[in-house]
Scaffold this active site. Sequence first.
Site, PDB file in Angstrom:
ATOM      1  N   LYS A  96       0.875  -1.170   0.000  1.00 12.12           N
ATOM      2  CA  LYS A  96       0.000   0.000   0.000  1.00 12.12           C
ATOM      3  C   LYS A  96       0.909   1.216   0.000  1.00 12.12           C
ATOM      4  CE  LYS A  96      -3.115   2.747   2.764  1.00 12.12           C
ATOM      5  NZ  LYS A  96      -3.983   2.892   3.937  1.00 12.12           N
ATOM      6  N   GLY A 157      -8.664   9.383   8.657  1.00 17.14           N
ATOM      7  CA  GLY A 157      -9.085   9.533  10.050  1.00 17.14           C
ATOM      8  C   GLY A 157     -10.107  10.622  10.291  1.00 17.14           C
ATOM      9  N   GLY A 185     -11.117   8.099   5.153  1.00 14.24           N
ATOM     10  CA  GLY A 185     -12.152   9.106   5.307  1.00 14.24           C
ATOM     11  C   GLY A 185     -13.520   8.570   5.689  1.00 14.24           C
ATOM     12  N   ASN A 206      -9.878   1.895   8.938  1.00 17.84           N
ATOM     13  CA  ASN A 206      -9.198   1.548  10.184  1.00 17.84           C
ATOM     14  C   ASN A 206      -9.822   2.289  11.370  1.00 17.84           C
ATOM     15  OD1 ASN A 206      -5.683   1.111  11.056  1.00 17.84           O
ATOM     16  ND2 ASN A 206      -7.406   1.274  12.419  1.00 17.84           N
TER      17      ASN A 206
END
Lengths: 257, 65
Positions: A96, A157, A185, A206
Amino acid sequence: MLKLYDVDISSRLLLGTAQYPSPATLMDAIKASQTEIITVSLRREMSGSKSGDGFWGLLRSLELRVLPNTAGCHTVKEAVLTAQMARDVFSTDWIKLEVIGNHDTLQPDVFALVEAARILAKDGFKVFPYTTDDLVVAERLLEAGCDVLMPWCAPIGSAMGPLNVHALRSIRGHFPGVPIIVDAGIGRPSHAAAVMELGFDAVLLNTAVAKAGNPVSMASAFAKAVGAGYQAHHAVMLEPRDLAVPSTPVIGKAVFT
Amino acid sequence: MKLIVNGQVCDVSAKSLEMLLFELGFEGDWLATAVNSELVRATERNSHSLKNGDRIEILTPKQGG
């Protein structure tokens, strides 16, 4: 079945492993999410500690596919070296790719991102680029050798959900055959369902799970939302209409005078 | 020999990267190493000689999003 670089994946939810209140909660949340791909990072090891224990030992026991990230890298050189180190440790050519361009928004430096993607793809990496929703950048990333795109829908976040639906529709519409994972997001399951309804292939998140009041329950909620959005997209949804249309048949209605 | 290991100055006797890991007490198979911003694969650590002032990064899997 979702195909990412010739690997078939059943779950359309990819989950990050950071910020959970405890290792046990992390493990339970991963299981509840039914994810098959988890993201991890590489950080400095403390002298004298035994690598492979603790956090990483727990994750390995789940036998899931690992997607290492280059989180926190701000230059092409940093990102490329981190990717090389990740490949050596995790024995995977999946990466990633994150190259951050702005400290406040954690917006990717898309110029460096394309350059790093080109270097890594040439070196045999299967690059998952964390990018913006910019269509031209997406095109450049594909030209650089990426077979998957990972646009944000809002800053990392932030939990704001899809901010620019037009741009997301546009990127989805322009690359119908490319697996596109919305990364970053997303704050709540309805956001995940919304982007899946737009036709995206998967969602990576996450913080929305890790920082929920009950991360395990939230992981389960996201799994359902992603599945529902995907199913709805393929069931073909009704377009909004300006006027009301009765759902109950008008013909045969009794006439009372 | 003075090295900079994960940002800290270390005075060590190890001549190779593999010996450095041993000397500093790093254990396990889950380590990634770089010397002077170049990858040194696990299989190359034994043959990778160190010199005074080398900057070493030793990384391991951690939580990530």
